[in-house]
Design a protein around this motif. Sequence first.
Motif, PDB file in Angstrom:
ATOM      1  N   GLU A 263       0.815  -1.217   0.000  1.00  0.00           N
ATOM      2  CA  GLU A 263       0.000   0.000   0.000  1.00  0.00           C
ATOM      3  C   GLU A 263       0.850   1.270   0.000  1.00  0.00           C
ATOM      4  O   GLU A 263       0.347   2.366   0.232  1.00  0.00           O
ATOM      5  CB  GLU A 263      -0.978   0.007   1.180  1.00  0.00           C
ATOM      6  N   GLY A 264       2.142   1.115  -0.222  1.00  0.00           N
ATOM      7  CA  GLY A 264       2.992   2.307  -0.340  1.00  0.00           C
ATOM      8  C   GLY A 264       3.657   2.731   0.953  1.00  0.00           C
ATOM      9  O   GLY A 264       4.332   3.758   0.982  1.00  0.00           O
ATOM     10  N   GLY A 265       3.453   1.965   2.032  1.00  0.00           N
ATOM     11  CA  GLY A 265       4.126   2.274   3.289  1.00  0.00           C
ATOM     12  C   GLY A 265       5.630   2.052   3.148  1.00  0.00           C
ATOM     13  O   GLY A 265       6.077   1.271   2.310  1.00  0.00           O
ATOM     14  N   TYR A 279       3.522   4.411   7.838  1.00  0.00           N
ATOM     15  CA  TYR A 279       2.562   5.128   6.998  1.00  0.00           C
ATOM     16  C   TYR A 279       2.549   6.603   7.372  1.00  0.00           C
ATOM     17  O   TYR A 279       1.713   7.357   6.911  1.00  0.00           O
ATOM     18  CB  TYR A 279       1.168   4.519   7.141  1.00  0.00           C
TER      19      TYR A 279
END
Lengths: 290, 178
Positions: A263-265, A279
Amino acid sequence: MPVANLEYGLTFGGLDRETVESLGSPLARVVELHDEVASTQEVARGLARRGRERAPHGTLVVGGVQTGGRGRLGRAWGSPRGGLWMSIVLRPEIRAEEASRVTPSAAVGVGKALWELGVEARIKWPNDLLVEPGGRKVCGILAESSIENVPVASKRAVSGDLGDRRLDFVVLGIGLNANLDPGDLGLPEHEAASLRSELGRDVEPLELLGPLLSRLDAELRRLTDFEAVLDDWRALNCTLGRPVKVQRFGETLEGRAVDLSPEGGLVLALPGGERVELYEGEVEHLRREP
Amino acid sequence: MNNGNPVNGDPGGAPERPLPLEDVGRLVELVQESGVGEIRVRQGDLEITVRAREEAAAPQQPRQVETQAAPEPPGEPASAENASAENASAEAAAAANGLHEVRSPVVGTFYRAPAPGESDYVDVGDTVREGQTLCIVEAMKLMNEIPADISGEVVEVLAENAKGVQYDQPLFHLRPEA
């Protein structure tokens, strides 16, 4: 009001609404230009709250000067004339928990547009755009989302699933130091850069806005194919592989930025070998290993 | 808060009026806070008994509220699979109290105010309308405004300001508007 830079008298580069609309961008369906505005983000959010009719996906607000420009958590953001200060109302067809995909995707879009212009900007996690040498910031991105409620009765029927919390809108704010000197921003010279400082010239408004809107639109269409966006993020970034210091929740973490989560963390490897997924937090690039 | 405490007041002297749901909710709280096994209130023809259940009772056997004015337990569904056991038990307790949980739709940082130095969106005791912003959860520089999904009173803030929250973590307890 100082009368310098009169060539940029109306909003960014003297843009007018017809010219922006002539780009035909899905992100400029409705265009509002302000010579001077407190905050494009607030104007766009106000429009978005008035509903999809008034502010459909692609409602673009551009300000020539922002008198109350803000960054994350209400921090003041210098927005003098010559910069591109804009906010776009987005109504993406994604679930509420996927909304945070918007900011790294926007960073990829802006990054690609800057490379197209000849500025080799790289993304610092999650979405600042920096140029070398010195990691000077040329563009900042932030976004605000609003979730749409569904009636409680139907919510119970779907037992614990949060998919019923639909995203109403996201207001994407982009502050790009374009035709100005970094010193105009009130920041130390080594912290900021601008298109003028990097290209040695000013850019034409449509020369910037055209690629920017088209690249942003392309990335925002891929929110449901986020792995592909993250691959491009990896190709454009300057954080992964580096030792970093992260401030979050009142503590400081030091480690090596090793990858992105799905999720882009930011995945951080701590000196002890432990890995944490972030995050949030203020990331600082370090020169040496912790 | 309440005008008159139906628990300690003299039933004979209390005005004849239907006991509002918020008072029933308050009784449930009192049982919980005081640790007593049972509270019985009589007002005119209306009698309400609120009885604590055993510590480890199953969630499907909520705190009993016997009266014609008693609210239906909302029967909140069991938590999503990634919620922790702690969340699940908090949820069961909330459901038993007739409270509504507002949960985080994202992983991120919980903020009670729009910016440092500004006042909190809501405080305990506030009445909120459905759709009203309760807090922000920030994830990767996206500030998610979290709205109340029902109208009611803020009973408890379950997360700590400027700290991390997990997906589906309970953030607020709201007492639904009667």
